[in-house]
Design a protein around this motif. Structure first.
Motif, PDB file in Angstrom:
ATOM      1  N   GLY A  17      65.452  19.545   0.224  1.00  0.00           N
ATOM      2  CA  GLY A  17      64.286  20.345   0.547  1.00  0.00           C
ATOM      3  C   GLY A  17      63.012  19.873  -0.117  1.00  0.00           C
ATOM      4  N   GLN A  18      63.010  18.655  -0.670  1.00  0.00           N
ATOM      5  CA  GLN A  18      61.816  18.104  -1.334  1.00  0.00           C
ATOM      6  C   GLN A  18      61.099  17.127  -0.398  1.00  0.00           C
ATOM      7  OE1 GLN A  18      60.881  17.921  -5.163  1.00  0.00           O
ATOM      8  NE2 GLN A  18      61.603  20.014  -4.846  1.00  0.00           N
ATOM      9  N   PHE A  19      59.831  16.885  -0.678  1.00  0.00           N
ATOM     10  CA  PHE A  19      59.082  15.819  -0.012  1.00  0.00           C
ATOM     11  C   PHE A  19      59.237  14.524  -0.794  1.00  0.00           C
ATOM     12  CE2 PHE A  19      55.489  18.494   2.115  1.00  0.00           C
ATOM     13  CZ  PHE A  19      56.319  18.754   3.193  1.00  0.00           C
ATOM     14  N   LEU A  20      59.402  13.435  -0.078  1.00  0.00           N
ATOM     15  CA  LEU A  20      59.229  12.094  -0.631  1.00  0.00           C
ATOM     16  C   LEU A  20      57.945  11.542  -0.035  1.00  0.00           C
ATOM     17  CD1 LEU A  20      62.672  10.240  -0.402  1.00  0.00           C
ATOM     18  CD2 LEU A  20      61.649  11.307  -2.405  1.00  0.00           C
ATOM     19  N   ILE A  21      57.096  10.968  -0.865  1.00  0.00           N
ATOM     20  CA  ILE A  21      55.838  10.394  -0.401  1.00  0.00           C
ATOM     21  C   ILE A  21      55.826   8.929  -0.813  1.00  0.00           C
ATOM     22  CG2 ILE A  21      53.337  10.564  -0.454  1.00  0.00           C
ATOM     23  CD1 ILE A  21      53.711  13.460  -1.533  1.00  0.00           C
ATOM     24  N   ALA A  22      55.687   8.041   0.180  1.00  0.00           N
ATOM     25  CA  ALA A  22      55.751   6.605  -0.101  1.00  0.00           C
ATOM     26  C   ALA A  22      54.569   6.169  -0.966  1.00  0.00           C
ATOM     27  CB  ALA A  22      55.756   5.818   1.204  1.00  0.00           C
ATOM     28  N   MET A  23      54.846   5.364  -1.975  1.00  0.00           N
ATOM     29  CA  MET A  23      53.784   4.769  -2.775  1.00  0.00           C
ATOM     30  C   MET A  23      53.084   3.678  -1.955  1.00  0.00           C
ATOM     31  SD  MET A  23      53.454   6.092  -5.834  1.00  0.00           S
ATOM     32  CE  MET A  23      52.906   4.851  -7.031  1.00  0.00           C
ATOM     33  N   PRO A  24      51.824   3.364  -2.270  1.00  0.00           N
ATOM     34  CA  PRO A  24      51.087   2.355  -1.500  1.00  0.00           C
ATOM     35  C   PRO A  24      51.781   0.993  -1.448  1.00  0.00           C
ATOM     36  CG  PRO A  24      49.581   3.605  -2.867  1.00  0.00           C
ATOM     37  CD  PRO A  24      50.958   4.028  -3.267  1.00  0.00           C
ATOM     38  N   GLY A  25      52.565   0.673  -2.452  1.00  0.00           N
ATOM     39  CA  GLY A  25      53.226  -0.632  -2.474  1.00  0.00           C
ATOM     40  C   GLY A  25      54.542  -0.685  -1.710  1.00  0.00           C
ATOM     41  N   MET A  26      54.875   0.359  -0.951  1.00  0.00           N
ATOM     42  CA  MET A  26      56.132   0.387  -0.200  1.00  0.00           C
ATOM     43  C   MET A  26      56.240  -0.839   0.708  1.00  0.00           C
ATOM     44  SD  MET A  26      59.011   1.727   0.795  1.00  0.00           S
ATOM     45  CE  MET A  26      59.013   3.324  -0.027  1.00  0.00           C
ATOM     46  N   ALA A  27      57.254  -1.668   0.460  1.00  0.00           N
ATOM     47  CA  ALA A  27      57.385  -2.929   1.190  1.00  0.00           C
ATOM     48  C   ALA A  27      58.029  -2.747   2.567  1.00  0.00           C
ATOM     49  CB  ALA A  27      58.203  -3.922   0.364  1.00  0.00           C
ATOM     50  N   ASP A  28      58.878  -1.747   2.723  1.00  0.00           N
ATOM     51  CA  ASP A  28      59.582  -1.527   3.982  1.00  0.00           C
ATOM     52  C   ASP A  28      58.629  -0.896   4.997  1.00  0.00           C
ATOM     53  OD1 ASP A  28      61.212  -0.704   6.084  1.00  0.00           O
ATOM     54  OD2 ASP A  28      62.873  -0.144   4.771  1.00  0.00           O
ATOM     55  N   SER A  29      58.345  -1.634   6.076  1.00  0.00           N
ATOM     56  CA  SER A  29      57.381  -1.141   7.070  1.00  0.00           C
ATOM     57  C   SER A  29      57.844   0.149   7.750  1.00  0.00           C
ATOM     58  CB  SER A  29      57.117  -2.219   8.131  1.00  0.00           C
ATOM     59  OG  SER A  29      58.326  -2.560   8.805  1.00  0.00           O
ATOM     60  N   ASN A  30      59.157   0.406   7.739  1.00  0.00           N
ATOM     61  CA  ASN A  30      59.659   1.654   8.311  1.00  0.00           C
ATOM     62  C   ASN A  30      59.137   2.873   7.560  1.00  0.00           C
ATOM     63  OD1 ASN A  30      61.449   0.798  10.457  1.00  0.00           O
ATOM     64  ND2 ASN A  30      62.808   0.009   8.866  1.00  0.00           N
ATOM     65  N   PHE A  31      58.751   2.663   6.305  1.00  0.00           N
ATOM     66  CA  PHE A  31      58.400   3.801   5.459  1.00  0.00           C
ATOM     67  C   PHE A  31      56.996   3.728   4.850  1.00  0.00           C
ATOM     68  CE2 PHE A  31      63.118   3.540   5.174  1.00  0.00           C
ATOM     69  CZ  PHE A  31      63.377   4.710   5.875  1.00  0.00           C
ATOM     70  N   ALA A  32      56.206   2.731   5.240  1.00  0.00           N
ATOM     71  CA  ALA A  32      54.843   2.632   4.713  1.00  0.00           C
ATOM     72  C   ALA A  32      54.049   3.882   5.093  1.00  0.00           C
ATOM     73  CB  ALA A  32      54.160   1.383   5.266  1.00  0.00           C
ATOM     74  N   ARG A  33      53.399   4.496   4.113  1.00  0.00           N
ATOM     75  CA  ARG A  33      52.561   5.688   4.301  1.00  0.00           C
ATOM     76  C   ARG A  33      53.327   6.849   4.959  1.00  0.00           C
ATOM     77  NH1 ARG A  33      47.204   5.858   3.854  1.00  0.00           N
ATOM     78  NH2 ARG A  33      47.023   7.243   5.655  1.00  0.00           N
ATOM     79  N   THR A  34      54.586   6.992   4.626  1.00  0.00           N
ATOM     80  CA  THR A  34      55.355   8.081   5.220  1.00  0.00           C
ATOM     81  C   THR A  34      55.509   9.252   4.252  1.00  0.00           C
ATOM     82  OG1 THR A  34      57.461   7.098   4.497  1.00  0.00           O
ATOM     83  CG2 THR A  34      56.734   6.625   6.751  1.00  0.00           C
ATOM     84  N   VAL A  35      55.705  10.404   4.864  1.00  0.00           N
ATOM     85  CA  VAL A  35      56.108  11.604   4.144  1.00  0.00           C
ATOM     86  C   VAL A  35      57.476  11.978   4.714  1.00  0.00           C
ATOM     87  CG1 VAL A  35      55.566  14.006   3.589  1.00  0.00           C
ATOM     88  CG2 VAL A  35      53.716  12.362   3.992  1.00  0.00           C
TER      89      VAL A  35
END
Length: 201
Positions: A17-35
């Motif tokens: 039930g928590q949010f994960l927020i991608a850090m700017p350096g996220m290398a995996d394009s599937n998860f760049a800028r994702t919540v």
């Protein structure tokens, strides 16, 4: 984590039930800028849904694909069904649909995620929505995000993700373009702040 593990779990993990927020350096394009809204977390792994990625398919497209309506009948759908939001939930099983929804709708196949939110992945909820019924608040997600045992913890430890308590308004908000920034704002930070801090020991 597999869906069968999710269905059989007994206890909630600390990221449930928590949010994960991608850090700017996220290398995996599937998860760049994702919540991501985490639905299950345990020693076996974790699974959740990206809540800020658009999907080109419409709810009408899904109904046609499932052969629940004929093309000539699409115009007869209730407005709420025609406008029902669909998003890209993640790269795993991207052809499979899941409905994240408020707990005012429950079926035998619904899985509680938190005290207020459940997830249903069966046709009964799709049928209910197509008829103008179903839960008061909901969104359909195609695919999900999954991690094996220890994988998510390692990514968090490597500064890949921030996590925070969820905001129900944000989960079901249909405005996706700035959802990443609004999720970060829950922590009192901005993308610029994180970018300036990245790379500093």
């Amino acid at each position: 984590m597999s869906l069968s593990t999710l269905k059989n779990r007994r206890e909630r993990g600390f990221l449930d039930g928590q949010f994960l927020i991608a850090m700017p350096g996220m290398a995996d394009s599937n998860f760049a800028r994702t919540v991501i809204y985490i639905c299950a977390h345990s020693d076996a792994g974790a699974m959740g849904f990206v809540i800020n990625r658009p999907q080109s398919l419409t709810f009408t497209d899904v109904l046609l694909h499932l052969e629940m309506i004929k093309s000539d009948d699409a115009i007869m759908l209730p407005r709420a069904a025609r406008e029902f939001p669909i998003q890209t939930g993640g790269p795993v099983e991207s052809g499979r649909g899941f409905v994240l929804h408020s707990d005012d709708y429950l079926s035998d196949s619904s899985i509680p995620v938190s005290d207020d939110i459940s997830m249903t992945a069966t046709l009964d909820i799709v049928r209910a929505i197509s008829k103008g019924g179903g839960p008061k608040r909901a969104t359909m997600l195609l695919g999900y995000a999954g991690w094996g045992a220890g994988q998510l913890e390692a990514e968090i430890g490597n500064n890949g993700w921030l996590n925070c308590a969820p905001n129900e308004e944000l989960i079901f908000d249909r405005s996706l373009d700035d959802k990443y920034e609004r999720a970060l704002a829950l922590l009192g930070v901005t993308p610029a702040m994180l970018s300036s801090e990245a790379g500093h020991a």
